[in-house]
Write a protein that holds these residues in place. Structure first.
Motif, PDB file in Angstrom:
ATOM      1  N   UNK A  14       0.975  -1.201   0.089  1.00  0.00           N
ATOM      2  CA  UNK A  14      -0.098  -0.137   0.092  1.00  0.00           C
ATOM      3  C   UNK A  14       0.877   1.146   0.092  1.00  0.00           C
ATOM      4  N   UNK A  15       0.368   2.318  -0.642  1.00  0.00           N
ATOM      5  CA  UNK A  15       0.910   3.641  -0.649  1.00  0.00           C
ATOM      6  C   UNK A  15      -0.001   4.678  -0.152  1.00  0.00           C
ATOM      7  N   UNK A  16       0.575   5.211   1.035  1.00  0.00           N
ATOM      8  CA  UNK A  16      -0.207   6.271   1.705  1.00  0.00           C
ATOM      9  C   UNK A  16       0.590   7.643   1.260  1.00  0.00           C
ATOM     10  N   UNK A  17      -0.317   8.769   0.905  1.00  0.00           N
ATOM     11  CA  UNK A  17       0.152  10.125   0.763  1.00  0.00           C
ATOM     12  C   UNK A  17      -0.097  11.098   1.523  1.00  0.00           C
ATOM     13  N   UNK A  71       8.446  17.155   8.161  1.00  0.00           N
ATOM     14  CA  UNK A  71       7.266  16.101   7.794  1.00  0.00           C
ATOM     15  C   UNK A  71       7.519  14.952   8.520  1.00  0.00           C
ATOM     16  N   UNK A  72       6.442  14.644   9.079  1.00  0.00           N
ATOM     17  CA  UNK A  72       6.371  13.507  10.163  1.00  0.00           C
ATOM     18  C   UNK A  72       5.295  12.585   9.681  1.00  0.00           C
ATOM     19  N   UNK A  73       5.736  11.347   9.934  1.00  0.00           N
ATOM     20  CA  UNK A  73       4.793  10.170   9.977  1.00  0.00           C
ATOM     21  C   UNK A  73       4.664   9.551  11.264  1.00  0.00           C
ATOM     22  N   UNK A  74       3.326   9.296  11.724  1.00  0.00           N
ATOM     23  CA  UNK A  74       3.038   8.476  13.011  1.00  0.00           C
ATOM     24  C   UNK A  74       1.972   7.565  12.459  1.00  0.00           C
ATOM     25  N   UNK A  75       1.899   6.747  13.540  1.00  0.00           N
ATOM     26  CA  UNK A  75       0.942   5.426  13.226  1.00  0.00           C
ATOM     27  C   UNK A  75       0.308   5.427  14.901  1.00  0.00           C
ATOM     28  N   UNK A  76      -1.188   5.250  14.739  1.00  0.00           N
ATOM     29  CA  UNK A  76      -1.928   5.494  15.737  1.00  0.00           C
ATOM     30  C   UNK A  76      -2.798   4.252  15.922  1.00  0.00           C
ATOM     31  N   UNK A  77      -2.675   3.216  16.709  1.00  0.00           N
ATOM     32  CA  UNK A  77      -3.794   2.237  16.751  1.00  0.00           C
ATOM     33  C   UNK A  77      -4.945   2.583  17.711  1.00  0.00           C
ATOM     34  N   UNK A  78      -5.988   1.987  17.535  1.00  0.00           N
ATOM     35  CA  UNK A  78      -7.163   2.130  18.139  1.00  0.00           C
ATOM     36  C   UNK A  78      -6.975   2.502  19.564  1.00  0.00           C
ATOM     37  N   UNK A  79      -7.451   3.477  19.887  1.00  0.00           N
ATOM     38  CA  UNK A  79      -7.417   4.037  21.619  1.00  0.00           C
ATOM     39  C   UNK A  79      -5.894   3.898  22.004  1.00  0.00           C
ATOM     40  N   UNK A  80      -4.815   4.086  20.989  1.00  0.00           N
ATOM     41  CA  UNK A  80      -3.897   4.137  21.683  1.00  0.00           C
ATOM     42  C   UNK A  80      -2.842   5.475  21.430  1.00  0.00           C
ATOM     43  N   UNK A  81      -1.664   5.802  21.782  1.00  0.00           N
ATOM     44  CA  UNK A  81      -0.992   7.005  21.598  1.00  0.00           C
ATOM     45  C   UNK A  81      -0.298   7.107  20.285  1.00  0.00           C
ATOM     46  N   UNK A 135       9.707  -2.023  10.540  1.00  0.00           N
ATOM     47  CA  UNK A 135      10.447  -3.143  10.183  1.00  0.00           C
ATOM     48  C   UNK A 135      10.805  -2.705   8.498  1.00  0.00           C
ATOM     49  N   UNK A 136      11.637  -3.474   7.835  1.00  0.00           N
ATOM     50  CA  UNK A 136      12.051  -2.939   6.485  1.00  0.00           C
ATOM     51  C   UNK A 136      10.864  -2.968   5.483  1.00  0.00           C
ATOM     52  N   UNK A 137       9.816  -3.420   6.035  1.00  0.00           N
ATOM     53  CA  UNK A 137       8.617  -3.238   5.138  1.00  0.00           C
ATOM     54  C   UNK A 137       8.355  -2.000   4.886  1.00  0.00           C
ATOM     55  N   UNK A 138       8.662  -1.212   5.840  1.00  0.00           N
ATOM     56  CA  UNK A 138       8.117   0.264   5.748  1.00  0.00           C
ATOM     57  C   UNK A 138       9.362   1.059   5.300  1.00  0.00           C
ATOM     58  N   UNK A 139       8.748   2.127   4.436  1.00  0.00           N
ATOM     59  CA  UNK A 139       9.623   3.110   3.779  1.00  0.00           C
ATOM     60  C   UNK A 139       9.046   4.168   3.559  1.00  0.00           C
ATOM     61  N   UNK A 140       9.697   5.126   3.222  1.00  0.00           N
ATOM     62  CA  UNK A 140       8.987   6.843   2.948  1.00  0.00           C
ATOM     63  C   UNK A 140       9.907   7.497   2.204  1.00  0.00           C
ATOM     64  N   UNK A 197       4.342   7.217   2.174  1.00  0.00           N
ATOM     65  CA  UNK A 197       4.719   6.017   3.006  1.00  0.00           C
ATOM     66  C   UNK A 197       4.133   4.852   2.499  1.00  0.00           C
ATOM     67  N   UNK A 198       5.174   3.810   2.289  1.00  0.00           N
ATOM     68  CA  UNK A 198       4.842   2.635   1.761  1.00  0.00           C
ATOM     69  C   UNK A 198       5.002   1.507   2.614  1.00  0.00           C
ATOM     70  N   UNK A 199       4.020   0.735   2.433  1.00  0.00           N
ATOM     71  CA  UNK A 199       4.217  -0.702   3.357  1.00  0.00           C
ATOM     72  C   UNK A 199       3.988  -1.796   2.539  1.00  0.00           C
TER      73      UNK A 199
END
Lengths: 110, 114
Positions: free
Chosen positions: B19-22, B32-42, B62-67, B77-79
């Motif tokens: 997947x690619x996220x823009x 520029x920053x990328x963050x990840x937020x799981x449900x109800x988490x920080x 992991x190495x599956x993630x790149x930007x 952001x590519x996963x």
């Protein structure tokens, strides 16, 4: 690396009661920011504190930065239902890099 | 003026797909920053771009993630080979060093991996 801890994780209050969330860093911070995230929304900047011992107020919200610049607090006086959300602190270190705390989720019963 | 925009707003994919996220930051913002937020988490920091400097990739899980950030503006952001544990809201934020360093967040992309 730098860690920023925030407590409590959750807080339920009755409308009209006060609320405080605390933020502690393992290292000295250059400055600290606070954000609010409404349910289903994204974080929105509230304020930044820079000076040791600094206190800033925004209406019912009071923000403090500790003398050692390693802790901070946000206090809300007389909570309202519109205060519901998650409050995050974020410590700023060199290069504009933020480290976010885990957040405190505030729930207000009307 | 326009804020930070992200696309798509929602993405449902099958396990193993890429997947690619823009993210389109606010014009003129150098950081520029990328963050990840799981449900109800920080907020989990992923990666940070500042001007032409090498990005801080210390948060990538992991190495599956790149930007990438092309031309100092848009970021992708590519996963690769998505896993179910990648399901989360991916938030992008930008900031200007000339201000309070306030971070302006986009609305996020909700990723669901089936």
């Amino acid at each position: 690396g730098q860690q920023v801890m925030q407590i409590p994780q959750y807080q339920h209050v009755q409308e009209g009661e006060d609320f405080t969330t605390y933020c502690n860093s393992s290292t000295t911070l250059s400055n600290i920011q606070w954000y609010k995230q409404r349910p289903g929304g994204h974080p929105v900047f509230l304020i930044q504190l820079v000076k040791s011992g600094e206190v800033k107020k925004q209406k019912r919200l009071t923000f403090q930065f500790g003398e050692a610049k390693k802790n901070s607090s946000l206090h809300i006086t007389a909570t309202q239902t519109t205060d519901v959300g998650t409050y995050f602190c974020a410590g700023v270190r060199a290069g504009n890099m933020l480290t976010f705390g885990g957040g405190t989720r505030l729930m207000v019963k009307p | 003026g326009a804020g930070v925009s992200q696309s798509p707003s929602n993405k449902v994919t099958e396990k193993g797909k890429d997947v690619e996220l823009r993210c389109d930051p606010i014009s003129g913002h150098t950081a520029l920053y990328w963050y990840r937020q799981s449900l109800g988490q920080g907020l989990e920091f992923l990666i940070y771009f500042q001007g032409n400097s090498a990005p801080d990739k210390s948060g990538l899980p992991s190495d599956r993630f790149s930007a990438e950030r092309t031309g100092g503006s848009v970021s992708t952001l590519t996963i690769q080979r998505t896993q179910q544990e990648d399901s989360a809201v991916y938030l992008c934020a930008s900031s200007s060093l000339s201000s309070y360093n306030e971070q302006f967040f986009g609305p996020g992309t909700r990723l669901t991996v089936l």
